[in-house]
Design an enzyme around this catalytic site. Structure first.
Site, mmCIF file in Angstrom:
data_model
loop_
_atom_site.group_PDB
_atom_site.id
_atom_site.type_symbol
_atom_site.label_atom_id
_atom_site.label_comp_id
_atom_site.label_asym_id
_atom_site.label_seq_id
_atom_site.Cartn_x
_atom_site.Cartn_y
_atom_site.Cartn_z
ATOM 1 N N ASP A 296 -2.468 -0.383 6.647
ATOM 2 C CA ASP A 296 -3.417 -0.778 5.604
ATOM 3 C C ASP A 296 -2.964 -2.055 4.903
ATOM 4 O OD1 ASP A 296 -4.854 1.413 6.310
ATOM 5 O OD2 ASP A 296 -4.660 2.475 4.413
ATOM 6 N N HIS B 255 -4.296 10.935 5.402
ATOM 7 C CA HIS B 255 -3.172 10.202 5.998
ATOM 8 C C HIS B 255 -2.578 10.878 7.229
ATOM 9 C CE1 HIS B 255 -0.541 13.063 3.966
ATOM 10 N NE2 HIS B 255 -0.958 12.668 2.780
ATOM 11 N N HIS C 51 -5.470 6.747 7.411
ATOM 12 C CA HIS C 51 -4.821 5.835 6.477
ATOM 13 C C HIS C 51 -3.315 5.815 6.768
ATOM 14 C CE1 HIS C 51 -8.035 5.402 3.198
ATOM 15 N NE2 HIS C 51 -8.603 5.995 4.234
ATOM 16 N N GLU D 195 0.836 5.772 0.458
ATOM 17 C CA GLU D 195 0.167 7.048 0.711
ATOM 18 C C GLU D 195 0.862 8.088 -0.162
ATOM 19 O OE1 GLU D 195 -2.539 7.331 2.358
ATOM 20 O OE2 GLU D 195 -2.510 5.309 3.226
ATOM 21 N N ASP E 159 0.844 -1.189 0.000
ATOM 22 C CA ASP E 159 0.000 0.000 0.000
ATOM 23 C C ASP E 159 0.880 1.240 0.000
ATOM 24 O OD1 ASP E 159 -2.779 1.142 0.243
ATOM 25 O OD2 ASP E 159 -1.866 2.067 2.002
ATOM 26 N N ASP F 210 -6.579 17.991 1.206
ATOM 27 C CA ASP F 210 -7.469 16.836 1.317
ATOM 28 C C ASP F 210 -6.693 15.563 1.616
ATOM 29 O OD1 ASP F 210 -9.691 18.377 0.874
ATOM 30 O OD2 ASP F 210 -9.835 17.923 -1.261
#
Length: 237
Positions: free
Chosen positions: A157, A57, A152, A9, A7, A52
């Site tokens: 994750d 995160h 997140h 970010e 995963d 945003d």
């Protein structure tokens, strides 16, 4: 096959528009079991995250200032991923960002380094048509504890997705339970085949049968009438 659940970010939603990766989390599975041989990087993206994205995160621009750039970890990351099956939720997003980072380093795209890429979002949509299939939704549906996920985070994750993937792909082979060497007599790895046991057959009652029929109708409606079991059962009858 060795599998890596991955995963990322990012600073925003578009690699083509200049957004960059700020975190990579990787969890290793061998024979469908967690090995603990994981990888985790925070990266300096050389730009600020969109407002945003920060809400998603929570990784501040200041925190990332002294972190390595992607080019500094690319060799280590690719060596870790080499030849593995990569499992990602909404793979197009993460692969797009990884490919852009590799391109900026003058390196071939991700698929040149790995055996294959598996998208758990595509798997979930096929298994649960018409349902929400975000990672949180799948955790709730499959009984995976995601209570620690307030924001997140790539490694968290990836760990959650590893549990979700194992549940999504648990089929008849789940009847074979591997015993770890420490649990086996004399340190010998064995398998317990539950098919050798006589298991009782519990038939659904009227209420359960009605609830099952209702679920089938919902699936049929969500797929636009494309389900096959009605025509198949009628042809068998």
């Amino acid at each position: 096959m060795r599998q890596i659940v991955l995963d990322t970010e990012t600073t925003g939603l578009s690699a083509e528009a200049g957004d960059r990766i700020i975190e990579i989390g990787c969890v290793e599975l061998v024979s469908r079991k967690l090995t603990g041989n994981n990888k985790h990087f925070y990266l300096n993206p050389e730009r600020d995250s969109h407002e945003d994205a920060l809400k998603v995160h929570g990784i501040s621009n200041e925190f990332l200032r002294d972190k390595p750039k992607f080019a500094a970890v690319a060799e280590d990351l690719l060596a870790y991923l080499q030849g593995a099956e990569i499992i990602i939720h909404n793979a197009a997003f993460d692969v797009g960002f990884l490919n852009k980072e590799l391109e900026l380093c003058g390196l071939p795209p991700l698929r040149a380094h790995v055996a294959q890429v598996t998208d758990t979002l595509a798997m979930a949509k096929e298994m649960f048509p018409g349902k929400r299939n975000s990672l949180d939704a799948l955790c709730d549906r499959l009984g995976v504890d995601n209570s620690a996920r307030t924001l997140h985070g790539a490694l968290l994750d990836a760990e959650l997705l590893a549990d979700v993937y194992i549940n999504l792909t648990r089929g008849q082979d789940a009847l074979l339970i591997d015993m770890a060497p420490g649990e086996a007599v004399g340190g010998i790895r064995t398998q317990v085949d539950l098919r050798a046991f006589t298991l009782p057959v519990l038939l659904a009652n009227e209420q359960e049968a009605a609830a099952h029929e209702d679920v089938l109708k919902q699936l049929d409606k969500a797929s636009g009438g494309k389900t096959l079991w009605r025509s198949w059962s009628e042809s068998v009858a």
